[in-house]
Design an enzyme around this catalytic site. Sequence first.
Site, PDB file in Angstrom:
ATOM      1  N   ILE A   8    -108.483  19.487  24.731  1.00 44.74           N
ATOM      2  CA  ILE A   8    -108.202  20.295  25.918  1.00 44.74           C
ATOM      3  C   ILE A   8    -108.463  21.776  25.671  1.00 44.74           C
ATOM      4  CG2 ILE A   8    -105.768  20.778  25.386  1.00 44.74           C
ATOM      5  CD1 ILE A   8    -105.162  20.096  28.363  1.00 44.74           C
ATOM      6  N   LYS A   9    -108.517  22.174  24.408  1.00 49.28           N
ATOM      7  CA  LYS A   9    -108.665  23.590  24.070  1.00 49.28           C
ATOM      8  C   LYS A   9    -110.051  24.138  24.404  1.00 49.28           C
ATOM      9  CE  LYS A   9    -104.494  24.006  22.323  1.00 49.28           C
ATOM     10  NZ  LYS A   9    -103.473  24.889  22.888  1.00 49.28           N
TER      11      LYS A   9
END
Length: 461
Positions: free
Chosen positions: A50-51
């Site tokens: 998700i980063k």
Amino acid sequence: MASAPGTKICDSILDAIGHTPMVRVNAITRGVTDADVLIKLETFNPGNSIKDRIAVKMIEDAEREGKLEPGGTIVEGTSGNTGMGLAIVAAVKGYRCVFTTTDKQSKEKIDALKAFGAEVIVCPTDVDPEDPRSYYSVSSRLEREIPGAWKANQYDNPSNTEAHYEQTAPEIWDQTDGKVAHLVVGVGTGGTVSGIARYLKERNPKVKVWGIDTYGSVFKKYKETGIFDKNEIYPYITEGIGEDFLPKNVDFSVIDHFEKVTDKDAAIMTRRLAREEGIFAGNSAGAAMAGLVQLADRFTRDDTIVVVFHDHGSRYLAKMYNDEWMREKGFLEVTGMTARDLVALHVSGELCAVEAARPVEEAVKVMSAHDFSQISVTRDGRVVGSLNETHLYKEFVRDPHLKHKAIEEIMQPAFPFVDISTPVVLLSTMITLENPAVLVRDFKTEKTFIITRSDIIRVML
């Protein structure tokens, strides 16, 4: 940033970020809850986490604000995933990357960062954030020392939260047709939970947000009492969630409840996700799903629950997905006596410690009074080191005036923490000449006990 669904060709890998799938959980929740449990599977991003979303947002905002100029250097303290996202964006845009990380991170994460050309500096985990050796402090120093450097500072950078408010949350809302009733998500930097929660609650104030925390982290107690308690802080294994400080991106006002999950439960659930659901996800995903199971009585049949899975299982092959590592940590079932049995039989005593700033002679008096051959050292209630009589003897021989010096000047590394369910047969392998004791944590009673070599011998006779 991200291409719309159905786009045939991306102009660069950055256009492939976002629009990750939603997957229904079937096996693990069967018999646990009748609610509809959906996974927001962020492993489908190019960097498998998700980063990637926040990396693009933080860098593009910094470019717009003139903080990051062409040919500059991106500096960040990272557990791996944010670094991966930043490294991908840097590769496309032509920036240099220098990252700091902690020595508890998996080798796979560090190697992955290096694969994209990043320089990685490994720092000790068991130090305060303000300690000059911490990965927070080292990254800040590097920003000052490297010409043209910009520190992403994911913990306090508002672009972290905004990325999820602008991108991740609208996807969740659309994919569930606005039916999402509960959000379950691990909390680390706070950007994911805060950005998504704010968006969802603006559209439906009844949405409940459940933050998943780990034992050894400060979030839960701070949310419930408003007290930042350093006694809550001690080493833990779970990666990607929990902190020993309060990042600015954690908006406690939009998080309804924090649920703590043990290292063991998180690790076991991580493996179950692969074997029962076919989802190869990271350690924080196991923690989030274990937290959901613990919260099962809070949900109804009509609820739609979204659980965010942050990263991919490939970064944990040497840890949670490795049987030998799991056995060493006491996470796989082994028959025989456990640390809990030693505590129940009063073979193991509750932890007694001395403060790091006190004089060495005080440690000697405590050890003599209790007939201890070793003792833990604390700072503000947090275990930061240890002393044993062999080491003390060597130090006194070297310096006869040692007794007036502070304990922290000669203390040794802290004894390792293990779960109270750890089998004695495994404890015996952890206790060595260099490491004469282990600390046992009972997460239910929040008590810590110490087990030494002599304790093990007593029960083996």
